[in-house]
Enzyme design. Sequence first.
Site: not given
Ligand code: AMP
Ligand code: ZN
Length: 113
Positions: A7, A30, A46, A87, A93, A100, A102
Amino acid sequence: MADCIFCKIIAGEIPSTKVFEDETMLAFRDIDPQAPEHIVIVPKAHIESTNDINVTNSGFVAAIFEKIPQIAANCGFAEDGYRVVNNCGKNGGQTVPHLHFHLMGGAAAGKMY
Ligand code: AMP
Ligand code: ZN
């Protein structure tokens, strides 16, 4: 949501490398890429996880999947294919509790487990 990293990225309070944005979603690179091309796509609303998708918000998810081919093409890796991962929760995970997806490409993906 006040304490949510994604957010804050959506609000511009935390910087990100944006690759696509419209009124309902944001796509950004990422920070810890697991593939040569690794993009995170989030609904601006959200929604905590896939467990919280319902009839009133599933349109945001559909909009993301409709846009994925264009995002992959704009980033130059659509033709060779890609992987889309979600995830959900502890066993999935999930580390950021804002729904979100990936989007990963640029090389052949390996097995999931
Ligand atoms: P998940 O583990 O599926 O919740 O994925 C969260 C993803 O967000 C991970 O791959 C992190 O590397 C990525 N992430 C966390 N903080 C940031 C950020 N500030 N900018 C870009 N990616 C982020
Ligand atoms: Zn959020």
